[in-house]
Design a protein around this motif. Structure first.
Motif, PDB file in Angstrom:
ATOM      1  N   VAL A  42      83.731   1.338 -16.617  1.00  0.00           N
ATOM      2  CA  VAL A  42      82.802   0.954 -17.682  1.00  0.00           C
ATOM      3  C   VAL A  42      81.493   1.751 -17.610  1.00  0.00           C
ATOM      4  O   VAL A  42      80.593   1.527 -18.423  1.00  0.00           O
TER       5      VAL A  42
ATOM      6  N   ALA B  12      75.769  -6.181 -21.385  1.00  0.00           N
ATOM      7  CA  ALA B  12      76.048  -5.085 -20.451  1.00  0.00           C
ATOM      8  C   ALA B  12      77.025  -5.570 -19.389  1.00  0.00           C
ATOM      9  O   ALA B  12      76.831  -6.635 -18.798  1.00  0.00           O
TER      10      ALA B  12
ATOM     11  N   THR C  54      72.387  -4.295 -14.300  1.00  0.00           N
ATOM     12  CA  THR C  54      73.738  -4.792 -14.570  1.00  0.00           C
ATOM     13  C   THR C  54      74.121  -5.920 -13.618  1.00  0.00           C
ATOM     14  O   THR C  54      74.756  -6.897 -14.031  1.00  0.00           O
TER      15      THR C  54
ATOM     16  N   PRO D 196      80.502   4.764 -18.491  1.00  0.00           N
ATOM     17  CA  PRO D 196      79.984   5.423 -19.702  1.00  0.00           C
ATOM     18  C   PRO D 196      79.349   4.462 -20.700  1.00  0.00           C
ATOM     19  O   PRO D 196      78.426   4.841 -21.437  1.00  0.00           O
ATOM     20  N   SER D 197      79.782   3.198 -20.701  1.00  0.00           N
ATOM     21  CA  SER D 197      79.239   2.240 -21.679  1.00  0.00           C
ATOM     22  C   SER D 197      77.825   1.793 -21.317  1.00  0.00           C
ATOM     23  O   SER D 197      77.135   1.197 -22.160  1.00  0.00           O
ATOM     24  N   VAL D 198      77.386   2.029 -20.090  1.00  0.00           N
ATOM     25  CA  VAL D 198      76.025   1.616 -19.702  1.00  0.00           C
ATOM     26  C   VAL D 198      75.114   2.825 -19.528  1.00  0.00           C
ATOM     27  O   VAL D 198      74.031   2.715 -18.951  1.00  0.00           O
ATOM     28  N   SER D 199      75.535   3.963 -20.047  1.00  0.00           N
ATOM     29  CA  SER D 199      74.759   5.182 -19.872  1.00  0.00           C
ATOM     30  C   SER D 199      73.336   5.041 -20.404  1.00  0.00           C
ATOM     31  O   SER D 199      72.389   5.589 -19.826  1.00  0.00           O
ATOM     32  N   GLU D 200      73.154   4.311 -21.495  1.00  0.00           N
ATOM     33  CA  GLU D 200      71.825   4.179 -22.079  1.00  0.00           C
ATOM     34  C   GLU D 200      70.919   3.222 -21.316  1.00  0.00           C
ATOM     35  O   GLU D 200      69.745   3.049 -21.667  1.00  0.00           O
TER      36      GLU D 200
END
Length: 495
Positions: A141, A81, A73, A143-147
């Motif tokens: 943010v 991301a 990130t 949770p939005s980069v969990s993958e």
């Protein structure tokens, strides 16, 4: 006289079966240690637990996964991301610094379902990310980069970096300081005893005198050389996918310079980047390191056996420990247990290190799992070495020198001066002095298999016809004074 009674006595009662009478030790809680490193010797080797235990491995896995997410990130590797704030990065790194008993238990619980240790780490970290809004607020943010957790990684991308970090920490923070402390103690002893003359033994027989300090300095010098090699070790790492080709990386994000992303990430962890691997990092650096540590062990083993022999001869006297027992039946004994314990543990450590080094450098084609279970024994390999280092250091600290014995031994072996006398005769012969024929053979006839007194040697010297200054020098020589530059050589320890 009546005949003896030969009536058979009653048969002894059968021993009760173990299962019927004994408490199953395997069921005791907390669990009992199977091996001595986690039992009897736990206190000595405990510092390694923070680096080389199963829990330490999982913590480093979490560490690698966290740093990989932050790296992706921060460098905007994956389009779209978001970049994480300092607070969000701190939250992720807090998962690593706060890793403890609760996380160990949770990982074990997850792994019972996944039956895969690295996948369990991935799921644990995703759980912590899902919980981030409760700590950081709904605006985070994360949770939005969990993958992006474990993005394009094979398990070995995480494992090889984790092991490199673990071994580096164990070596630099635990083993090297302990080993260096031992060698520093030995060097101090060598300096303190630099000018203490001692009869040397070659093949176990009286030989040219030396000093006790010089002999200890030889061992300290050898050990220091190995420590320099260990201190200069490289710890390599890779992150390049399932077969080392960045296959998934290029397909998922074709615009990224993946070798550069990998290099900067590995170097960010403080490791040396390995650009060419199969699915696994090749482990050659581990083999090199373990060979150096094993060589240190073997030199230390030599020290332990030499000191044991000095104790046996009476050169070193062990200072009794109040309340300690040397023998269960012989009250007088003070056994050299520190050095004997060290010998055994050094042999165990070397056996493990040799196996690690030979096994880890080979992997069938892209990958086999021989390295996986082998690397789980890195901790015991260093543990036995650390235990030996501790024992030798404590043993050296409980020694005193019997200087009177050393003086007696030297005075009882005047025949050792046969070497300098025949050498002086050779030099005189070359300079033109007559009567110096066959010097070696003449001294051999005088000294071999005989005990000479000071008078015997001086009478022989007086009858040789040597130049006056040479004769005076040899006449003044004593076994205790015949140590050459031994005391001065100890000074090389300071280089």
């Amino acid at each position: 006289m009546p005949a003896p009674d030969r009536t058979p006595s009653a048969a002894p009662a059968a021993a009760p079966t173990a299962h019927a009478t004994r408490v199953p030790l395997a069921e005791i809680d907390p669990p009992l240690a199977l091996g001595p490193l986690d039992g009897r010797y736990r206190r000595t080797v405990a510092p390694l637990v923070d680096h080389l235990s199963e829990a330490a491995l999982n913590r480093e896995r979490v560490h690698v996964e966290v740093e990989w997410l932050i790296h992706l990130t921060s460098h905007r590797v994956v389009p779209g991301a978001p970049e994480l704030s300092a607070e969000e990065q701190a939250y992720l790194r807090g998962v690593v610094t706060g890793f403890g008993a609760t996380d160990v238990a949770r990982l074990a619980e997850i792994e019972r379902t996944t039956v895969h240790d690295v996948k369990a780490v991935e799921y644990l970290l995703k759980e912590r990310i899902a919980a981030a809004p409760d700590v950081l607020g709904p605006g985070t943010v994360l949770p939005s980069v969990s993958e992006l957790v474990h993005f394009c990684c094979t398990s070995e991308d995480v494992n090889n970096l984790s092991y490199a970090l673990m071994v580096r920490g164990a070596v630099q923070d635990v083993w090297l300081p302990a080993a260096t402390g031992l060698v520093d103690d030995l060097a101090t002893m060598a300096r303190d005893l630099a000018d203490v003359p001692m009869l040397a033994l070659t093949h176990g027989q009286p030989a040219t005198p030396t000093t006790l300090g010089k002999e200890l300095a030889v061992l300290a010098h050898r050990l220091r050389r190995q420590l320099r090699r260990v201190a200069g070790a490289e710890f390599l790492g890779k992150l390049n996918g399932a077969t080392g080709t960045y296959g998934a990386h290029v397909v998922a994000v074709p615009g990224a310079d993946w070798p550069e992303v990998s290099r900067t990430f590995v170097e960010h962890l403080g490791l040396t980047w390995n650009p060419l691997t199969t699915q696994i990092e090749s482990h050659d650096w581990q083999a090199e390191l373990y060979a150096d540590v094993a060589r240190f062990n073997r030199v230390l083993h030599n020290l332990a056996t030499d000191v044991w022999t000095y104790i046996s001869r009476g050169v070193f006297v062990q200072i009794p420990v109040a309340g300690a027992t040397g023998s269960s039946t012989m009250p007088h004994k003070v056994n050299p247990i520190r050095f004997e314990n060290a010998e055994a543990n050094l042999e165990l450590s070397c056996a493990l290190l040799d196996t690690l080094a030979s096994t880890l450098v080979t992997s069938r084609l892209q990958r086999d799992l021989t390295d996986s279970t082998t690397q789980r024994n890195i901790g015991p390999a260093f543990g036995h070495s650390l235990l030996a280092v501790d024992n030798v250091r404590r043993g050296l600290g409980a020694l005193s020198v019997d200087r009177e014995l050393l003086e007696r031994e030297l005075d009882q072996n005047w025949e050792v001066l046969g070497e300098p006398v025949q050498s002086a005769m050779r030099a005189a012969a070359v300079s033109g002095v007559t009567g110096m024929e066959n010097p070696y053979e003449r001294l051999k006839e005088l000294t071999r298999g005989r005990r000479l007194t000071a008078d015997d040697m001086r009478e022989f010297i007086a009858g040789l016809g040597l130049p006056e200054d040479v004769a005076a020098r040899l006449t003044a020589l004593t076994p205790g004074g015949y140590t050459g530059l031994a005391a001065d050589l100890v000074g090389y320890l300071d280089d």
